[in-house]
Design a protein around this motif. Structure first.
Motif, mmCIF file in Angstrom:
data_model
loop_
_atom_site.group_PDB
_atom_site.id
_atom_site.type_symbol
_atom_site.label_atom_id
_atom_site.label_comp_id
_atom_site.label_asym_id
_atom_site.label_seq_id
_atom_site.Cartn_x
_atom_site.Cartn_y
_atom_site.Cartn_z
ATOM 1 N N THR A 171 103.577 8.383 112.181
ATOM 2 C CA THR A 171 102.959 7.442 111.245
ATOM 3 C C THR A 171 102.927 6.007 111.759
ATOM 4 O O THR A 171 102.128 5.201 111.284
ATOM 5 C CB THR A 171 103.708 7.465 109.902
ATOM 6 N N ILE A 172 103.794 5.653 112.729
ATOM 7 C CA ILE A 172 103.864 4.283 113.250
ATOM 8 C C ILE A 172 103.347 4.287 114.680
ATOM 9 O O ILE A 172 103.952 4.882 115.574
ATOM 10 C CB ILE A 172 105.304 3.748 113.210
ATOM 11 N N ALA A 173 102.232 3.604 114.902
ATOM 12 C CA ALA A 173 101.597 3.638 116.222
ATOM 13 C C ALA A 173 102.160 2.599 117.180
ATOM 14 O O ALA A 173 102.273 2.851 118.385
ATOM 15 C CB ALA A 173 100.090 3.434 116.067
ATOM 16 N N ASP A 174 102.501 1.423 116.675
ATOM 17 C CA ASP A 174 102.937 0.335 117.543
ATOM 18 C C ASP A 174 104.346 0.615 118.077
ATOM 19 O O ASP A 174 105.274 0.877 117.300
ATOM 20 C CB ASP A 174 102.929 -0.981 116.767
ATOM 21 N N PRO A 175 104.556 0.553 119.382
ATOM 22 C CA PRO A 175 105.867 0.919 119.947
ATOM 23 C C PRO A 175 106.994 -0.033 119.538
ATOM 24 O O PRO A 175 108.142 0.393 119.394
ATOM 25 C CB PRO A 175 105.632 0.889 121.456
ATOM 26 N N ASP A 176 106.685 -1.317 119.373
ATOM 27 C CA ASP A 176 107.719 -2.255 118.959
ATOM 28 C C ASP A 176 108.082 -2.053 117.490
ATOM 29 O O ASP A 176 109.267 -2.097 117.121
ATOM 30 C CB ASP A 176 107.269 -3.693 119.199
ATOM 31 N N LEU A 177 107.079 -1.842 116.652
ATOM 32 C CA LEU A 177 107.347 -1.596 115.237
ATOM 33 C C LEU A 177 108.127 -0.293 115.060
ATOM 34 O O LEU A 177 109.055 -0.218 114.245
ATOM 35 C CB LEU A 177 106.034 -1.541 114.449
ATOM 36 N N LYS A 213 99.986 1.721 102.340
ATOM 37 C CA LYS A 213 99.044 1.235 103.349
ATOM 38 C C LYS A 213 99.237 1.989 104.667
ATOM 39 O O LYS A 213 99.520 1.386 105.709
ATOM 40 C CB LYS A 213 99.274 -0.263 103.590
ATOM 41 N N PRO A 214 99.082 3.309 104.672
ATOM 42 C CA PRO A 214 99.357 4.058 105.910
ATOM 43 C C PRO A 214 98.474 3.621 107.079
ATOM 44 O O PRO A 214 98.893 3.713 108.234
ATOM 45 C CB PRO A 214 99.087 5.506 105.504
ATOM 46 N N GLU A 215 97.282 3.116 106.778
ATOM 47 C CA GLU A 215 96.373 2.701 107.848
ATOM 48 C C GLU A 215 96.923 1.493 108.616
ATOM 49 O O GLU A 215 96.657 1.339 109.820
ATOM 50 C CB GLU A 215 94.986 2.375 107.286
ATOM 51 N N VAL A 216 97.711 0.629 107.941
ATOM 52 C CA VAL A 216 98.290 -0.535 108.617
ATOM 53 C C VAL A 216 99.293 -0.087 109.675
ATOM 54 O O VAL A 216 99.373 -0.662 110.767
ATOM 55 C CB VAL A 216 98.953 -1.481 107.595
ATOM 56 N N LEU A 217 100.048 0.948 109.375
ATOM 57 C CA LEU A 217 101.034 1.441 110.329
ATOM 58 C C LEU A 217 100.400 2.135 111.522
ATOM 59 O O LEU A 217 101.078 2.381 112.525
ATOM 60 C CB LEU A 217 102.002 2.404 109.633
ATOM 61 N N LYS A 218 99.136 2.449 111.442
ATOM 62 C CA LYS A 218 98.427 3.061 112.568
ATOM 63 C C LYS A 218 97.881 2.019 113.543
ATOM 64 O O LYS A 218 97.321 2.371 114.579
ATOM 65 C CB LYS A 218 97.277 3.918 112.045
ATOM 66 N N GLU A 219 98.044 0.741 113.199
ATOM 67 C CA GLU A 219 97.476 -0.329 114.019
ATOM 68 C C GLU A 219 98.448 -0.765 115.108
ATOM 69 O O GLU A 219 99.656 -0.521 115.042
ATOM 70 C CB GLU A 219 97.118 -1.529 113.137
ATOM 71 N N SER A 220 97.890 -1.454 116.096
ATOM 72 C CA SER A 220 98.698 -2.066 117.151
ATOM 73 C C SER A 220 98.965 -3.522 116.803
ATOM 74 O O SER A 220 98.069 -4.224 116.307
ATOM 75 C CB SER A 220 97.958 -1.989 118.489
ATOM 76 N N PHE A 221 100.187 -3.985 117.058
ATOM 77 C CA PHE A 221 100.540 -5.381 116.832
ATOM 78 C C PHE A 221 100.860 -6.078 118.150
ATOM 79 O O PHE A 221 101.607 -7.047 118.205
ATOM 80 C CB PHE A 221 101.719 -5.471 115.859
#
Length: 519
Positions: free
Chosen positions: A71-77, A510-518
């Motif tokens: 569910t979390i795409a960004d490696p730092d997050l 907001k599952p789509e936010v967790l799919k984003e890269s930061f």
């Protein structure tokens, strides 16, 4: 199912304490970086202690952490979530066992992190993060047992010293009391024993947090019978008596003579927020509000005006919900008293805690919640990052995020109109008098996310949090708004759990936010 003996369970409860000499000191461990680092731009440290050094193990937690990459795409997050969410279970369950006088009464001693004492507020909030994993279970090695143990130990603390906020380990733990040099000069009424109490700052939110923890356990497990077995009822009655005593004004409404106070506190200190004026009484309060006084804020700083609105909100909210527990165990008279008191507090908050302020140059006004009032017409228009805060009112369930007075309050809190809002080049957010101007508490950014439906606002706050850890991969108490290498508290269990809970909340909202890269 094989039931382990009480004696064996107590031995198991001591495993971490007994083996801690071979484990790293986490205050030191959390201030250094450990491989493997995250693959993102911040290369965040791996901050969990080795498995054999973790203070409580939960298979449900480990499964959730392993699946987080789905569910979390960004490696730092992802790394920050995997470090922070388990932090209390990994490091802060200092002892879990049974009462000496009752082999059925579970006890859980939870430290804040770098301070070896149990705050009522912090420990309740630290466990609150694990509500998504909480299921009914009679087993001693379950999360449910941790909750029951914390409720039982908090009940004991409240019955021992209801005006105090922070406590020493129970004698059953074998852990000796920790010295608190700051308290050496305290003159407190009612007096307390330093062998039982770590610090005795009366904070209304501490009592409210006990009601919150009780409510959340009950709602998650529907285990009503637990609350009639030990000291919960007596603790609730003590809380009611203490809170009602603290509605007392400074002056008699009949003779206008000064009244004695149920609580006073003075300390020799160079910080004005560490003591109360007027020989420990605090600033005067009016007899006409119906609100409950609080000598100190959730930050452990003294109040300016003792009617602290966020703490009254939290107490009001969870006194009402805890009344349902009293009803469930056939305590109808107590339940009615709790509900009536809650209703009167809500009316008092709306009557006295809402103030009208100028909203522009054209003479218009808007209504906002004050942070503190005295009932004489004075009000403090600010917010503090520590919870409960005005910003967190929807999170605590006092009102909805769309409430117009809350919306106006939120806009003011998250602006330079709030004297403790730092608008730094690195971080922008609410701080606290506890650490001084210019310091942003990531806790406020987490709550900002939890009270927002604006994807851009959420993204911006997440990015700022990610760049606030100084590469250590844990959430700090406060961070300089202009220099991320300047921060306080390397090990602060509450805010780490709050961050993890916020990520889980985003996964639902907001599952789509967790799919984003930061990146």
């Amino acid at each position: 199912m094989i039931r382990l003996s009480t004696q064996l369970l107590v031995v198991l409860a001591h495993v971490y304490t007994a083996s801690s000499q071979s484990c790293p000191d986490y205050s030191t461990y959390s201030k250094t970086r450990h491989e493997p680092f995250s693959s993102g731009r911040y290369a965040l440290s791996s901050a969990r202690p080795p498995p054999e050094c973790r203070t409580f193990n939960s298979s449900a937690l480990e499964s959730l952490l392993q699946s987080a990459s789905d569910t979390i795409a960004d490696p730092d997050l992802l790394r920050l979530f995997q470090n922070t969410y388990p932090n209390t279970l990994d490091t802060a369950i200092k002892w879990h066992g049974f009462a000496a006088n009752n082999s059925e009464e579970e006890l859980t001693f939870i430290i804040t992190g770098d301070i070896n004492a149990m705050w009522l507020r912090d420990s309740a909030n630290q466990l609150q993060s694990y509500l998504p994993l909480l299921e009914p279970s009679p087993d001693f090695i379950s999360l449910a047992s941790l909750f029951r143990g914390a409720i039982n130990l908090q009940s004991r603390y409240i019955l021992t010293s209801p005006f105090c906020n922070s406590f020493q380990p129970p004698p059953e733990s074998g852990l000796g009391p920790s010295p608190n040099p700051a308290s050496d000069s305290d003159i407190v009424f009612p007096p307390y024993s330093p062998d039982q109490v770590f610090e005795c700052k009366y904070e209304l939110d501490s009592l409210a947090s006990f009601l919150q923890l009780s409510t959340e356990y009950h709602e998650a497990t529907h285990d009503s019978s637990f609350f009639s077995k030990f000291s919960w009822l007596e603790a609730v009655k003590t809380i009611l008596a203490t809170a009602k005593a603290m509605t007392a004004p400074t002056y008699s409404p009949i003779t206008n003579r000064p009244l004695s106070s149920p609580y006073t506190f003075t300390r020799k200190t160079t910080r004005s927020t560490e003591t109360l004026p007027n020989d420990g009484l605090g600033h005067p309060v009016s007899p006409t509000t119906g609100l409950i006084r609080s000598a100190f804020r959730p930050s452990d700083d003294s109040t300016t005006y003792q009617f602290l609105i966020p703490s009254n909100m939290l107490f009001c909210r969870y006194l009402a919900s805890a009344s349902l527990i009293a009803s469930a165990i056939n305590q109808s008279s107590l339940a009615s008293e709790m509900m009536d008191f809650s209703n009167s507090l809500r009316q008092a908050i709306q009557t006295h805690g809402v103030v009208s302020i100028p909203s522009g140059d054209n003479g218009t006004t808007e209504k906002v919640y004050a942070y503190e009032i005295d009932g004489f017409g004075s009000s403090l228009l600010q917010d503090d990052a520590n919870l409960p805060s005005l910003l967190s009112a929807p999170v605590m369930g006092y009102l909805g995020a769309a409430d117009p007075i809350y919306t106006a309050t939120r806009n003011r809190v998250l602006s330079t109109k709030n004297p403790y809002y730092a608008h730094g080049e690195l971080l922008k957010g609410v701080g606290s008098a506890h650490t001084g101007p210019g310091k942003v508490w990531p806790m406020s950014l987490i709550v900002q996310i939890m009270t927002s439906e604006d994807d851009d606002e959420i993204r911006g706050a997440l990015k700022e949090i990610l760049q606030s850890t100084d590469g250590l991969g844990l959430i700090h108490e406060s961070v300089d708004g202009w220099d991320g290498s300047k921060w306080t508290r390397e090990w602060f269990g509450w805010v780490n759990g709050l961050f993890g809970g916020m990520v889980l909340d985003l996964g639902r909202r907001k599952p789509e936010v967790l799919k984003e890269s930061f990146q």
